[in-house]
Design an enzyme around this catalytic site. Structure first.
Site, PDB file in Angstrom:
ATOM      1  N   GLU A  91       0.379 -56.142   6.620  1.00 37.84           N
ATOM      2  CA  GLU A  91       1.239 -55.219   5.891  1.00 37.84           C
ATOM      3  C   GLU A  91       2.720 -55.552   6.054  1.00 37.84           C
ATOM      4  OE1 GLU A  91       2.428 -51.835   3.632  1.00 37.84           O
ATOM      5  OE2 GLU A  91       0.526 -52.909   3.810  1.00 37.84           O
ATOM      6  N   ASP A  92       3.138 -55.892   7.281  1.00 40.85           N
ATOM      7  CA  ASP A  92       4.572 -55.975   7.587  1.00 40.85           C
ATOM      8  C   ASP A  92       5.098 -57.386   7.825  1.00 40.85           C
ATOM      9  OD1 ASP A  92       4.789 -53.214   7.405  1.00 40.85           O
ATOM     10  OD2 ASP A  92       4.239 -52.924   9.500  1.00 40.85           O
TER      11      ASP A  92
END
Length: 759
Positions: A91-92
């Site tokens: 996600e990051d």
């Protein structure tokens, strides 16, 4: 170590868990841990997150390490720990699922991707979006429970550091935690985690209430501290004298639990009897019952406060004996008696299950399927999710989820001894649907513990329930508001929809058969089915229901089957007009109506206003009836006084009365005072939906006349190709006569719907 003993990190720079410390802590409970896998995950996540920072200013990498540390305290398997370390990488960072699969295997890649999908969900949003997002969350959990374990640990660490988040966002996260994640952890039996999530959410959402309750609990602890110590000592000594090895420890109810109970039962804090309790832990199950015998012999038990969750565990695997006695100082003392293994399961729930702690020793993946079979909590959750998936909309899913997952339970039995777990407040209707949908749909009665009982009776723990069924029975729509389980509510809605659909289908078939007959054609299912594409209907039943509801005109169906017909409707035979009593109405062209002989109005009556005697009133105060619907003897009635005009009589069920809610001075108590010698007639109004056929209105007027009623007015309110909405003002003697008219109208083949209008 249980989650209840893990202290939240204080504000300040985060202490980073070193690589060797992580490996050592995992190997302390799992000597065969894959050290190389853990090291590679640590280095990969540290490089992937690089210089990223959290809202606190700490390196972002500290967060996945803290999540992993929480799961290490729960002694979980290598794959779960690694998934925790990597859970934010997709996600990051620039990491991809393919890269995770290649470096760490498909199992860990699947866990990380599941966590990535959950992170994108907003569970505090508009109801439809929230329901859909919650559906995705639960389906992800159903595939692998370790997704939930990592997500709960992730949420716990985020809640511990919530003070670094902007205030506006803080409330949303805390509410989401209280609504979704805390109940889910409780459903999984992880009471330690649930307590901390609730406390942190409570402090964030209602800081003043939290501070007040904490302060008052501290005062109570100081006041009763010596008494608590005395009870601990007395009970421990008593058990030791009987040769029972046990540890006794006093405990205090959590602030959120105290506040929730105060709100739920509308009690003051001083009125709660279970703020302080005691936990007795022993080595063997038989010792639990020996302790119970000692306690009940030493102190009198409080009736109705005994629960045995050892022989009958909760659905989340919780096992313990609960009892309340009148202890020293005449104080009520609540006791929980359990083994140490039961205590570990009570605090850490599904995470304490052996099959979630270690992967198979031959290096294979964790067999989640076996685990699901072994754990009542997880298998119960998966069954619940399967039932919830039947919801027709995201809103229904959200509603059913809250009903199924987030309520306390009662345990009942079938006559054959099968255990059925239901939420508190459940009825025999819920029980019937829990056994089988077919039993619920056909239920007509119930026996509770051998005695006949209403289907809406609230069930209690230990009840034996027997359901009586009748073939062909359909659940009334009103049941939906009486049940406590999502499964029952969904099944009732579905059965109601099916019943209504069957009625519309039957009506649609009759309309079509007559439409084809009027055009000199025979009604053929095969020919109509062949024409369905031209009617844009998916099935024959859909088409029939659409005709019955008035969504599809019968003439269009006739033309679709027989395109050569240009004028689909042939005029039917007109009713004979030579008979006395037939007349025309301006708003109902092409129709003639027959009005039966009417009784003459009472002497002196003019129009809709007529004087009636009212008990308790003197003089000739003018009285009239509600303008839409009237009232007849047999109705419960009230009077509304209008200065300068008189009294208007309304049936008690009239929706028009809400306009006078804020004017109590205008309300009068009224009762009927009828002179049997006078055959006075009273006004009522009936709304009829009739099939558009010759003679339909004659059938309506005939039903009124056959039962001795009088038609004061008749209006065609709306028209369509197949239906007419007709409003009939009638005059009758009483409610019984009106009911007979309505019943005869409902029996007419040309009538689709009849209801009385309440003005």
């Amino acid at each position: 170590m249980t989650l209840a003993t893990i202290a939240p990190r204080r504000p300040g720079p985060a202490k980073i868990l070193r690589q060797y410390e992580l490996v050592d802590r995992v190997r302390s409970y799992n000597p065969e841990a894959d050290e190389d896998l853990l090291n590679r995950a640590y280095v990969y996540a540290m490089r992937a997150h690089g210089s990223q920072k959290r809202a606190s200013g700490d390196p972002y990498f500290t967060h996945p390490l803290e999540v992993a540390a929480i799961l290490i305290d729960l002694k979980l398997d290598d794959a779960t720990i690694v998934a925790a370390i990597l859970h934010d990488t997709i996600e990051d960072t620039e990491a991809t699922r393919e890269e995770i699969d290649r470096l760490f295997g498909d199992e860990i890649g699947s866990l990380v991707e599941g966590l990535t999908k959950i992170k994108r969900l907003d569970l505090v949003s508009k109801q439809a979006a929230q329901g859909e997002n919650l559906r995705k969350l639960l389906l992800a959990i159903a595939e692998d429970i370790r997704v939930l374990l990592v997500k709960l640990a992730d949420r716990l660490h985020n809640m511990r550091t919530l003070h670094h988040v902007p205030v506006a966002k803080r409330a949303r996260i805390a509410q989401e935690t209280l609504d979704i994640y805390a109940p889910l952890s409780g459903r999984m039996g992880m009471q330690g985690m649930r307590d901390e999530l609730e406390e942190l959410s409570f402090a964030a959402l209602m800081p003043e209430a939290h501070e007040s309750i904490v302060s008052r609990l501290d005062d109570m602890t100081e006041t009763y501290g010596s008494l608590i110590a005395k009870i601990e000592t007395e009970l421990a000594d008593e058990l030791a004298q009987r040769g029972i090895g046990a540890s006794v420890k006093g405990r205090q109810k959590q602030p959120y639990s105290v506040w929730h109970k105060m709100e739920q039962k509308n009690l003051a804090l001083e009125q709660l009897s279970d703020i302080f309790g005691f936990r007795v832990m022993v080595d063997a199950i038989e010792d639990c019952y020996r302790v119970l015998g000692v306690v009940h012999t030493r102190w009198p038990a409080v009736p109705g406060r005994f629960k045995d969750y050892v022989s009958t565990p909760k659905q989340n695997d919780y096992r313990s004996i609960h009892t309340t006695v009148v202890g020293p100082g005449r104080q009520r003392v609540e006791l929980q008696i359990r083994t140490r293994a039961m205590h570990d399961l009570a605090e850490n729930g599904i995470a304490a299950h052996a099959l979630y702690k270690d992967a198979s020793r031959d290096g294979g993946a964790l067999d989640v399927g076996i685990a699901a079979g072994e754990s009542r909590a997880y298998s119960g959750l998966r069954r619940t999710i399967a039932l919830l998936a039947d919801a027709d909309s995201a809103e229904e899913f959200l509603e059913h989820t809250k009903l199924e997952l987030f309520h306390d339970q009662v345990f009942c039995f079938t006559p054959k001894g099968k255990l059925i777990a239901l939420p508190k407040g459940a009825t025999p209707i819920d029980f019937a649907y829990a056994v089988h949908t077919g039993i619920g749909d056909t239920a007509v009665g119930a026996k509770i513990n051998g005695r006949m009982a209403a289907l809406i009776t609230e069930l209690s723990n230990g009840d034996e329930v027997e359901i009586a069924c009748a073939e062909g029975q359909v659940p009334p729509p009103a049941w939906e508001g009486l049940v406590a389980t999502g499964k029952a509510r969904a099944a009732i809605r579905r059965a109601t929809r099916n019943a209504v659909r069957a009625q519309y289908s039957g009506l649609g078939r009759q309309i079509l058969q007559r439409a084809f007959e009027r055009n000199g054609k025979g009604f053929s299912e095969e020919k109509v089915k062949a024409a369905l594409p031209r009617l844009a209907r998916g099935s024959f039943e859909d088409m029939l229901a659409a005709v019955g509801r008035g969504e599809l005109v019968s003439a269009d169906v006739v033309r679709a089957v027989h395109p050569e017909i240009s004028e689909p409707r042939k005029a039917g035979a007109a009713p004979g007009t030579s008979e006395p009593g037939w007349f025309g109405l301006e708003k109902a062209e092409n129709f003639r109506f027959k009005v039966p002989g009417s009784a003459p109005p009472p002497e002196g009556a003019q129009g809709p206003q007529r004087a009636i005697p009212i008990r308790g009133q003197s003089g000739d105060l003018p009285v009239s009836f509600a303008p839409n619907g009237g009232a007849v003897p047999g109705d419960r009635i009230v009077g509304i006084l209008t200065p300068g005009e008189g009294i208007t009589i309304y049936p008690i069920q009239s929706p028009a009365l809400t306009a006078f809610d804020d004017q109590p001075e205008r309300w009068l108590d009224v009762r009927w005072d009828i002179d049997p010698a006078r055959k006075d007639l009273f006004p009522a109004q009936i709304a009829v939906t009739a099939i558009n056929e010759p003679g339909a209105l004659a059938a309506i007027t005939g039903a009124v006349g056959d039962n001795g009623g009088n038609i004061d007015d008749i209006r065609v309110m709306s028209r369509s190709a197949d239906f007419r909405e007709v409003l009939v003002d009638v005059e009758v003697w009483d409610l019984k006569q009106l009911g007979a008219i309505v019943a005869q109208l409902r029996a007419q083949k040309t009538v689709s719907r009849v209801e009385r209008v309440n003005g």
